[in-house]
Design a protein around this motif. Sequence first.
Motif, mmCIF file in Angstrom:
data_model
loop_
_atom_site.group_PDB
_atom_site.id
_atom_site.type_symbol
_atom_site.label_atom_id
_atom_site.label_comp_id
_atom_site.label_asym_id
_atom_site.label_seq_id
_atom_site.Cartn_x
_atom_site.Cartn_y
_atom_site.Cartn_z
ATOM 1 N N GLY A 126 3.691 -1.467 -2.134
ATOM 2 C CA GLY A 126 2.385 -1.936 -1.687
ATOM 3 C C GLY A 126 2.493 -2.862 -0.489
ATOM 4 O O GLY A 126 1.682 -2.799 0.444
ATOM 5 N N ARG A 127 3.518 -3.708 -0.484
ATOM 6 C CA ARG A 127 3.708 -4.611 0.658
ATOM 7 C C ARG A 127 4.073 -3.827 1.906
ATOM 8 O O ARG A 127 3.588 -4.132 2.997
ATOM 9 C CB ARG A 127 4.816 -5.620 0.322
ATOM 10 N N PHE A 128 4.893 -2.799 1.771
ATOM 11 C CA PHE A 128 5.257 -1.973 2.919
ATOM 12 C C PHE A 128 4.040 -1.243 3.486
ATOM 13 O O PHE A 128 3.873 -1.137 4.702
ATOM 14 C CB PHE A 128 6.330 -0.950 2.504
ATOM 15 N N ILE A 129 3.199 -0.725 2.588
ATOM 16 C CA ILE A 129 2.013 0.000 3.043
ATOM 17 C C ILE A 129 1.051 -0.939 3.769
ATOM 18 O O ILE A 129 0.457 -0.579 4.792
ATOM 19 C CB ILE A 129 1.331 0.697 1.855
ATOM 20 N N ARG A 130 0.876 -2.146 3.245
ATOM 21 C CA ARG A 130 0.010 -3.121 3.938
ATOM 22 C C ARG A 130 0.563 -3.450 5.318
ATOM 23 O O ARG A 130 -0.192 -3.566 6.298
ATOM 24 C CB ARG A 130 -0.116 -4.389 3.094
ATOM 25 N N ARG A 131 1.871 -3.589 5.405
ATOM 26 C CA ARG A 131 2.478 -3.901 6.699
ATOM 27 C C ARG A 131 2.285 -2.748 7.678
ATOM 28 O O ARG A 131 1.980 -2.964 8.862
ATOM 29 C CB ARG A 131 3.966 -4.180 6.510
ATOM 30 N N ALA A 132 2.420 -1.521 7.178
ATOM 31 C CA ALA A 132 2.196 -0.363 8.041
ATOM 32 C C ALA A 132 0.742 -0.296 8.486
ATOM 33 O O ALA A 132 0.449 0.017 9.647
ATOM 34 C CB ALA A 132 2.584 0.914 7.307
ATOM 35 N N SER A 133 -0.180 -0.592 7.579
ATOM 36 C CA SER A 133 -1.603 -0.572 7.930
ATOM 37 C C SER A 133 -1.921 -1.606 8.993
ATOM 38 O O SER A 133 -2.662 -1.329 9.948
ATOM 39 C CB SER A 133 -2.441 -0.818 6.674
ATOM 40 N N GLU A 134 -1.359 -2.786 8.866
ATOM 41 C CA GLU A 134 -1.590 -3.819 9.871
ATOM 42 C C GLU A 134 -1.020 -3.404 11.221
ATOM 43 O O GLU A 134 -1.616 -3.664 12.275
ATOM 44 C CB GLU A 134 -0.958 -5.134 9.411
ATOM 45 N N THR A 135 0.123 -2.739 11.208
ATOM 46 C CA THR A 135 0.710 -2.272 12.467
ATOM 47 C C THR A 135 -0.190 -1.262 13.141
ATOM 48 O O THR A 135 -0.433 -1.315 14.350
ATOM 49 C CB THR A 135 2.092 -1.654 12.198
ATOM 50 N N VAL A 136 -0.710 -0.305 12.369
ATOM 51 C CA VAL A 136 -1.575 0.730 12.934
ATOM 52 C C VAL A 136 -2.847 0.115 13.494
ATOM 53 O O VAL A 136 -3.333 0.515 14.559
ATOM 54 C CB VAL A 136 -1.894 1.787 11.854
ATOM 55 N N LEU A 137 -3.405 -0.865 12.785
ATOM 56 C CA LEU A 137 -4.691 -1.418 13.190
ATOM 57 C C LEU A 137 -4.588 -2.414 14.334
ATOM 58 O O LEU A 137 -5.558 -2.616 15.059
ATOM 59 C CB LEU A 137 -5.367 -2.100 11.986
ATOM 60 N N SER A 138 -3.434 -3.024 14.512
ATOM 61 C CA SER A 138 -3.401 -4.135 15.455
ATOM 62 C C SER A 138 -2.368 -4.005 16.560
ATOM 63 O O SER A 138 -2.308 -4.864 17.427
ATOM 64 C CB SER A 138 -3.117 -5.446 14.696
#
Length: 823
Positions: A122-134
Amino acid sequence: MTIAPARSPEAGQHQQAAGASPARSRVGAFPWAMALAVSVALCGAALSLNGVLRGWGWYWPVLTTVLAVSFTLASLRAVRAQPLLVTAGGFLSLAAILTLTFFRGSSVLGFIPTPATFTELGRFIRRASETVLSETAPVAPNAGIVMVMCAVLGLGVILVDALAVPLGMPAATGVGLFAILVVPAVIKPQSVGFWGFTGAVAGYLLILAFSQWFAPDPRTQADSARTPGQIRRAALTGAAALIATQLVALAIPGFDQGTFPQGSRLNPWGTSTGLNPMITLGNSLRAPDGSGRITYATNAASPLYLRSVTVDNFDGESWGPDDRNASRLPLVGQIDPGYAAPASDQVQQVTAIDTGSFNSPYLPAPYAPDSVRGLDGRWTWDPATLSIKGSDTTSRRQEYVVTSSVPNLSADLLAQSSAPLRNIPEDFTRIPGNVPEIVRTTAGTVAGPGNTPYQKAMAIQRYLRSAEFTYSLQSPVQNGYDGNGLSVLADFLEQKSGYCIHYASAMAVMARLEGIPSRIAVGYAPGRLTGATVTVAGQGALPEFEVDARDAHAWPELYFQGVGWVPFEPTPSRGVVPGYASESSSPSAPGAVDNGDDLVPDATPAPAPAPSAAPVPVPGTGGGTDAGLQLLPFLIGAGAVLGAALLAASPHLVRAAARTRRLRPRNPGEAVPLAWSEVVDLGTDFGVAPVPSETPRAYAGRLRSRFGEPGGMDAAAHRAVGVLTSDFERYRYGRPQPAGPNTGGPGRERQDAGGVDPAEHIGALELALRCNATRWQRFRAAWLPPSVMGRLGRMVAAPFRAAGRLLAATAKAASRALPVRSR
């Protein structure tokens, strides 16, 4: 029921029930060849992701994931595992290789996940999501985004393999490859690139070739066969496809022109663009056509910055906006700018804005707005940042008037603002723990000697605007540090070349390191005069300015106790340095606009405004176009419709592939049993399913009872069933014919005694079944064939049956183990 004599082992034939499948041929090299082809296709397509991810460090995990999943599927298929078990093994191998690569520390034996593994996932997915969005491409290959990339490509292997082997549709594997190539086609300015496209095409051709030339298990055999003239047809098809790829960029809206695949970048959003904070800022600046035109007229003494959104959330990986939806207020009446200075020390400005085709959820406005009039839709504002955001609308085609207040700032006033900070949210002061040493050292060296926050801020701005640094849109892209994370900031301070996002991010981070709250404003630099005037009620005729994507800009805002948020301009050759932040040796001329137009090709200054007797507001008709916005819903809708149609047609496609495989067997010796399997499936589809204890002749009798009289209109069907039944009975019970010159060779296996191909008999049988069936039976046989749906149901139920048998066996063993009590 008749009892057939046992066949000798030398006969090579197997006893089968009426609906049984024929004997399976040797698997051979087919699974391994197909695994190689799928690996080449997926790894080749992954080459196109260079430029979406920075560098090549991410490619090794991708390569190992693709190879592990591909060859696990091949291994299971080589030992003749059932298709469901093969697919399940692919998912298990994907989970194992991802765990081994990314979650080894929280797993058992390095590859078995635990509950802690899922927490880390879950932490990895959140980090990936933040990378994509920002982040903007190319992004830093952090563990989160690389893990997601490996998972997606591993799932791509399973999809491509399923289409190529068990479903027997190798040509459809291009869909899975296209899904991967579309990502760089949309994101990268240089599109897919030559090597990524070439690798994907090479793998795709290998999949088609291996499906053609290898002889796999009959259940998984490809639906193609070697026929005369196929090389000539393949060459013509390839030439037509190549010509089509060159013309598609010119014929379809939403493609940027250029030579495919390097230049035809898929761009479904067209050229009309809104400012997406911190994501597309570099791409907007590099846009050659200046899309998203906005016009504004103001009574301010100098041109204004238009501010869309504030970016203040920084976690070390990237900057991102914090919308604070819970604390936003409806945009009705007045906005409190929060200045500590009295109203007598503030200058009020009036600005009329026409956003034209600019499309964004955030509203561009001068800072700090007191009120906004004339907007359509519902809007809210953030008390912490004063950013204005639409609740059910966007900025497109909005015309409104903003009243803003600006305090009379001076160098002396800011120099005296050295009181301790009070009531500042942590969002504006948070310092990540992974700040690179070069950033800390530079901040301490440059701003350390300063005694007040103002002196430190001026020292940082002076350093970034010095001759050591150069403004460049291309250098970050070419050197792989285009973005806004800390690693990017470290590269920027080493290279000393970049554009506004790098300068603003550097000043904001170094200010926080020196104890000054900071944030980044994203919007537009002042722009250019259009030569027109706009009449605003109570203000008269005001000069009009224009901005577009080439004026997209980011600048830092620093907080001074007792004053509020104050903008600075650290980017050389861009924007206007405020008077309070100007060096005494090079003061800015009043009203000067140094917007770096010399850095944009073909940018010529507009003429000075001329008074107009009847000035009229000029709508934003230039720059952008709505073609992309109109095309995007169509593309999404068309994709959804096509996906739903493909899903609905999948039973029909599977059934058609099975028939083609049976009527065009690779091994002529299997023509008879495959033809009988088709007879059984046709009967099942039209409601005549075989009974396990039924002989072929008994089943044929039941099937013929569905037809009319043997001498009537269904005579061909009666004759076809009789011939196919006799052939199958000879195959099962008769004496095997030795191979020799008098046996007729392969053609003998494909035809009956009358020289009729089994396909003609099958066609006559199907026609009779359709003519004697109801409308619902015909529809079900075509689109929901029971022969396919039954197998699918058995595949789905297989794990549950296995679990039930296991539980029953366990319960039985447990009951036997219990001691028997004697009475």
